[in-house]
Design a protein around this motif. Structure first.
Motif, mmCIF file in Angstrom:
data_model
loop_
_atom_site.group_PDB
_atom_site.id
_atom_site.type_symbol
_atom_site.label_atom_id
_atom_site.label_comp_id
_atom_site.label_asym_id
_atom_site.label_seq_id
_atom_site.Cartn_x
_atom_site.Cartn_y
_atom_site.Cartn_z
ATOM 1 N N PHE A 74 0.845 -1.202 0.000
ATOM 2 C CA PHE A 74 0.000 0.000 0.000
ATOM 3 C C PHE A 74 0.877 1.247 0.000
ATOM 4 C CE2 PHE A 74 -2.495 -3.317 2.079
ATOM 5 C CZ PHE A 74 -3.698 -3.239 1.386
ATOM 6 N N SER A 75 0.517 2.232 -0.834
ATOM 7 C CA SER A 75 1.262 3.496 -0.869
ATOM 8 C C SER A 75 0.315 4.627 -1.280
ATOM 9 C CB SER A 75 2.433 3.396 -1.849
ATOM 10 O OG SER A 75 1.956 3.131 -3.158
ATOM 11 N N PRO A 76 0.645 5.887 -0.943
ATOM 12 C CA PRO A 76 -0.213 7.019 -1.323
ATOM 13 C C PRO A 76 -0.173 7.253 -2.833
ATOM 14 C CG PRO A 76 1.308 7.614 0.451
ATOM 15 C CD PRO A 76 1.785 6.313 -0.108
ATOM 16 N N CYS A 77 -1.256 7.807 -3.353
ATOM 17 C CA CYS A 77 -1.283 8.217 -4.756
ATOM 18 C C CYS A 77 -2.275 9.366 -4.919
ATOM 19 C CB CYS A 77 -1.656 7.049 -5.669
ATOM 20 S SG CYS A 77 -3.375 6.546 -5.579
ATOM 21 N N GLU A 78 -2.223 10.036 -6.077
ATOM 22 C CA GLU A 78 -3.071 11.206 -6.323
ATOM 23 C C GLU A 78 -4.503 10.800 -6.686
ATOM 24 O OE1 GLU A 78 -2.313 14.413 -5.893
ATOM 25 O OE2 GLU A 78 -0.389 13.726 -5.084
ATOM 26 N N GLU A 79 -4.660 9.656 -7.293
ATOM 27 C CA GLU A 79 -5.991 9.213 -7.703
ATOM 28 C C GLU A 79 -6.725 8.603 -6.512
ATOM 29 O OE1 GLU A 79 -5.979 7.057 -11.518
ATOM 30 O OE2 GLU A 79 -3.838 7.528 -11.567
ATOM 31 N N GLU A 80 -8.043 8.411 -6.696
ATOM 32 C CA GLU A 80 -8.847 7.892 -5.586
ATOM 33 C C GLU A 80 -8.429 6.464 -5.213
ATOM 34 O OE1 GLU A 80 -13.528 7.005 -4.887
ATOM 35 O OE2 GLU A 80 -12.989 9.069 -5.412
ATOM 36 N N PHE A 81 -8.214 5.613 -6.210
ATOM 37 C CA PHE A 81 -7.762 4.244 -5.939
ATOM 38 C C PHE A 81 -7.108 3.681 -7.197
ATOM 39 C CE2 PHE A 81 -8.632 -0.394 -6.107
ATOM 40 C CZ PHE A 81 -7.834 -0.772 -5.029
ATOM 41 N N VAL A 82 -5.979 3.058 -7.011
ATOM 42 C CA VAL A 82 -5.274 2.411 -8.119
ATOM 43 C C VAL A 82 -4.925 0.983 -7.692
ATOM 44 C CG1 VAL A 82 -3.206 2.397 -9.568
ATOM 45 C CG2 VAL A 82 -4.320 4.576 -8.996
ATOM 46 N N PHE A 83 -5.250 0.022 -8.558
ATOM 47 C CA PHE A 83 -4.881 -1.375 -8.293
ATOM 48 C C PHE A 83 -3.935 -1.867 -9.391
ATOM 49 C CE2 PHE A 83 -5.692 -5.937 -9.176
ATOM 50 C CZ PHE A 83 -5.165 -6.454 -8.001
ATOM 51 N N GLU A 84 -2.836 -2.447 -8.966
ATOM 52 C CA GLU A 84 -1.884 -3.041 -9.904
ATOM 53 C C GLU A 84 -1.450 -4.401 -9.368
ATOM 54 O OE1 GLU A 84 1.357 -0.343 -10.452
ATOM 55 O OE2 GLU A 84 0.131 1.183 -11.480
ATOM 56 N N GLU A 85 -0.830 -5.214 -10.259
ATOM 57 C CA GLU A 85 -0.309 -6.512 -9.812
ATOM 58 C C GLU A 85 1.097 -6.717 -10.365
ATOM 59 O OE1 GLU A 85 0.306 -9.136 -11.939
ATOM 60 O OE2 GLU A 85 -0.458 -8.111 -13.743
ATOM 61 N N GLU A 86 1.927 -7.281 -9.537
ATOM 62 C CA GLU A 86 3.307 -7.600 -9.917
ATOM 63 C C GLU A 86 3.620 -9.066 -9.592
ATOM 64 O OE1 GLU A 86 5.736 -4.900 -7.745
ATOM 65 O OE2 GLU A 86 5.010 -3.107 -8.822
ATOM 66 N N VAL A 87 2.605 -9.893 -9.672
ATOM 67 C CA VAL A 87 2.757 -11.307 -9.323
ATOM 68 C C VAL A 87 3.614 -12.011 -10.385
ATOM 69 C CG1 VAL A 87 1.557 -13.477 -8.928
ATOM 70 C CG2 VAL A 87 0.550 -11.325 -8.127
ATOM 71 N N VAL A 88 4.570 -12.792 -9.930
ATOM 72 C CA VAL A 88 5.414 -13.567 -10.847
ATOM 73 C C VAL A 88 5.275 -15.059 -10.525
ATOM 74 C CG1 VAL A 88 7.096 -11.728 -11.233
ATOM 75 C CG2 VAL A 88 7.409 -13.301 -9.321
ATOM 76 N N GLY A 89 5.454 -15.848 -11.529
ATOM 77 C CA GLY A 89 5.448 -17.297 -11.333
ATOM 78 C C GLY A 89 4.099 -17.887 -11.032
ATOM 79 N N GLY A 90 3.020 -17.104 -11.213
ATOM 80 C CA GLY A 90 1.681 -17.652 -10.993
ATOM 81 C C GLY A 90 1.345 -17.901 -9.547
ATOM 82 N N ALA A 91 1.996 -17.136 -8.622
ATOM 83 C CA ALA A 91 1.702 -17.315 -7.198
ATOM 84 C C ALA A 91 0.219 -17.105 -6.914
ATOM 85 C CB ALA A 91 2.547 -16.354 -6.364
ATOM 86 N N VAL A 92 -0.375 -16.148 -7.614
ATOM 87 C CA VAL A 92 -1.825 -15.929 -7.570
ATOM 88 C C VAL A 92 -2.310 -15.959 -9.016
ATOM 89 C CG1 VAL A 92 -3.712 -14.385 -6.952
ATOM 90 C CG2 VAL A 92 -1.691 -14.525 -5.475
ATOM 91 N N PRO A 93 -3.164 -16.889 -9.386
ATOM 92 C CA PRO A 93 -3.652 -16.967 -10.757
ATOM 93 C C PRO A 93 -4.371 -15.681 -11.187
ATOM 94 C CG PRO A 93 -4.155 -18.977 -9.571
ATOM 95 C CD PRO A 93 -3.658 -18.004 -8.557
ATOM 96 N N LYS A 94 -4.260 -15.327 -12.467
ATOM 97 C CA LYS A 94 -4.834 -14.083 -12.990
ATOM 98 C C LYS A 94 -6.342 -14.022 -12.804
ATOM 99 C CE LYS A 94 -1.318 -13.158 -16.522
ATOM 100 N NZ LYS A 94 -1.057 -12.972 -17.978
#
Length: 686
Positions: free
Chosen positions: A507-527
């Motif tokens: 979690f980090s601050p940002c200018e927009e109301e909410f931003v979701f991104e993913e940096e999952v590698v190796g399929g630790a969490v399926p898409k």
């Protein structure tokens, strides 16, 4: 008698509340033979204040119409409420009026609210007479009141009367223009010789009136310079010209309650106030030829009128007050509504005397009347001949500045609250009712606490619904100032397929109301579980860690996690994301945010220091000032929590002369000490 524009005067009776407007109307109606005896505001027996609320509050709340005949002239009186909250009613009445009569007390000062009324008339170009009332009271100060008016409206004031005083009370008056003196008697004014001790005063006033008259006409000005004086007729003509152009404001005096000086006032209204046909610059859109025209008062021209007020009666239906600007409206005719582009069938035409409706065959150009049961016509609409379509300028109504939450006393009657207020909205365009999606409250907005109180009482009286007002909630927000990582794991085994979701989120601050991104590698969490994680994050951030308010300004990055081939599903990852939010936001330096509004505050220059100091006390920032004549516009940014009741507080600070508009600007961090109080208050309510 058949009246024409020549023998009609449309007069708005204005002034601050409590100065005697309604009593003066009562005295004029009595002298004109329209009523047999004068009613009293305190007894609820006046023609103007006929509504049940007005009688109970002993004050005017609505614009009322009545008329009398004086010296073969029909005088339509529009009694306007004086309290600030009913500005919309004032604007409606002044649209129909050809001139105004300001009533003020003989207190040696300009009453609160009177200045704004005079300034508004000057702005509109409405000819004006001032009547100094209460001259029967102990310590009545006519001279001081005239001096205060003269100081404020230098060069415009034209006192035409000198009161004859005895034991501190007005016993008669001298008309300097007519050079006649009168004593007030039971049967009316009795003419007497001008008292010797007042002759010098009369001469001084006559010279001043000559000078004022000369300033309104170049020919008279040249003659005044050459001869040093004007004839009585020339002075009267010059004063009349000055009144018509609002360069001259005549001043008279008397006692409405004692019916003293009222007959003289009626004489001056007939003599000096503009005839209905003398009205100028009534502009309208010519819809057939796509141009702006000046609608002149002609009886035989195509009909054109404007609805200036609407009254909804639960029993008799909708009543539309009309000011006819051109042509004649006949009962049974068909007219065109230029605003809704629909035809309306006119049933019966009425003249009004308070609540009494007098049926007539027609309404002539320049006159004021009413028609009922116009289903598709509202306040401000233009009614005209279908073969000569015009549309008048809409009536200005101020936007609400005070908002209160409104709830039904009985659960389950919320729909009735909306329905009742919706009906009232057809009469009054200065209030609003809407549901705040942020707080879930029904918000009633208006011009002040008096108006909102009257709306609640009116809904009770008309529709039988009890409501109560409360202070509205502030829609706070929460955000984070730091960066953190959190882990959320949802695991449940209950025989058969279980539930398993595991995610790690940054979690980090940002200018927009909410931003979701993913940096999952190796399929630790399926898409295919990413949308469930995002949904879980969004739902969990509806409740922040400080006081449970929605969280904004957060970037959430899914960077790792794990899953189970059999037990993992969308619900599990949604639950896991919610757990991560609760853990993560606590450690990301959460802060409380509050809504900030941008205000434009219009005030007289003399109050600039007081208003700026008050803005600072409210944790506001002055962003700049602009000067427009004697008015200063202060631009400020202030937390919403500090301006909930600013409407009344600004009035108090500026003696009723200050106004403001506001709009939502954004959110800013709440100071720590205040944030603690907000969180504690929220916890107590929950």
């Amino acid at each position: 008698m058949n009246y024409t524009g020549e023998n009609i005067r449309n007069i708005a009776v204005i002034g601050h509340g409590g100065e005697g407007k309604t009593t003066l109307c009562e005295a004029m109606l009595f002298n004109g033979g329209a009523i047999d005896r004068m009613g009293k505001v305190g007894d609820g027996t006046t023609v103007s204040d006929y509504d049940e609320l007005e009688r109970s509050k002993k004050m005017s709340i609505y614009t009322s119409c009545s008329y009398l005949v004086w010296k073969d002239v029909k005088i339509n009186l529009l009694d306007l409420p004086g309290f600030y909250d009913f500005e919309g009613e004032r604007n409606e009445g002044l649209r129909a009026a050809g001139g105004a009569l300001l009533v003020i007390g003989a207190n040696g000062v300009i009453p609160i609210g009177a200045e704004s009324v005079v300034d508004y008339c000057l702005k509109l170009g409405k000819p004006l007479i001032i009547f100094i009332n209460g001259m029967d009271k102990e310590n009545a100060d006519y001279v001081g009141t005239v001096a205060a008016l003269r100081a404020k409206y230098a060069g415009k004031l034209a006192p035409i009367q000198i009161p004859i005083m005895e034991n501190g009370k007005m016993q008669g008056c001298i008309n300097a223009l007519q050079e006649r003196a009168y004593l007030f008697k039971e049967g009316g004014p009795q003419e007497i010789p001008i008292p010797e001790e007042l002759k010098a005063q009369v001469e001084e006033m006559q010279n001043a009136l000559m000078e004022t008259a000369a300033e309104n006409d170049e020919v008279l000005l040249d003659k005044f310079f050459e001869d040093g004086k004007l004839t009585k007729e020339e002075t009267i003509r010059g004063i009349r010209m000055g009144i018509a152009t609002v360069n001259t404001i005549p001043v008279m005096a008397g006692s409405a309650l004692q019916n003293r000086g009222v007959i003289n006032l009626l004489n001056e209204i007939v003599t000096y106030m503009p005839q209905a046909q003398e009205r100028t610059n009534t502009l309208a859109d010519d819809l057939d030829n796509d141009k702006v025209i000046n609608v002149t008062l002609e009886e035989n021209a195509p009909f054109a009128a404007q609805v200036f007020k609407t009254v909804i009666d639960p029993y008799s239906g909708k009543l539309s007050y009309l000011k006819s600007f051109r042509g004649t409206l006949k009962s049974g005719s068909t007219v065109w509504n230029a605003n809704t582009e629909q035809e309306e069938r006119i049933g019966q035409v009425y003249l009004l005397r308070g609540k009494k409706m007098e049926p007539v065959d027609e309404l002539v150009a320049g006159d004021i009347g009413a028609v009922n049961k116009l289903n598709n016509t509202n306040t401000g609409d233009t009614l005209c001949d279908p073969n000569a379509k015009v549309r008048f300028t809409p009536i200005y109504f101020p936007k609400p500045t005070l908002f209160m939450s409104v709830t039904a006393e009985k659960k389950g009657e919320e729909d009735k609250v909306f329905a009742g207020l919706g009906k009232l909205a057809e009469e009054d365009y200065t209030f609003s009712v809407e549901k705040n999606v942020e707080t879930g409250e029904i918000l009633l907005g208006g011009q002040g606490d008096m108006q909102l109180e009257m709306l609640v009482k009116k809904v009770k009286m008309r529709y039988g619904v009890d409501m109560k007002l409360g202070e509205p909630k502030v829609a706070y927000r929460e955000t984070i100032r730091g960066t953190t990582e959190a882990e959320g794991k949802h695991k449940k085994q209950s025989g058969g397929h279980g539930q398993y979701g595991h995610c790690k989120i940054r979690f980090s601050p940002c200018e927009e109301e909410f931003v979701f991104e993913e940096e999952v590698v190796g399929g630790a969490v399926p898409k295919n579980y990413f949308p469930a994680v995002e949904k879980g994050l969004r739902e969990a951030m509806a409740t922040g860690p400080i006081a449970g308010y929605p969280v904004i300004g957060v970037k959430a990055v899914l960077y790792d996690g794990s899953y189970h081939d059999v037990d993992s599903n969308e619900l599990s990852f949604k639950m896991a994301a919610g757990i991560a939010v609760k853990e993560g936001l606590k450690n990301a330096k959460p802060v409380l945010l509050e809504p900030i509004h941008s205000l434009k505050i219009a005030i007289p220059d003399s109050y600039l220091g007081d208003v700026m100091g008050d803005v600072n006390k409210r944790r506001g920032r002055i962003m700049g000032t602009n000067t427009e004549g004697e008015t200063t516009i202060v631009i400020a940014e202030i937390p919403l929590a500090e301006i909930k009741t600013y409407t009344m507080e600004l009035r108090s600070l500026t003696r009723g002369s200050g106004k403001f508009v506001s709009e939502f600007l954004g959110y800013e961090e709440v100071p720590p000490m205040i944030a603690e109080k907000v969180a504690a208050a929220k916890a107590n309510k929950d």
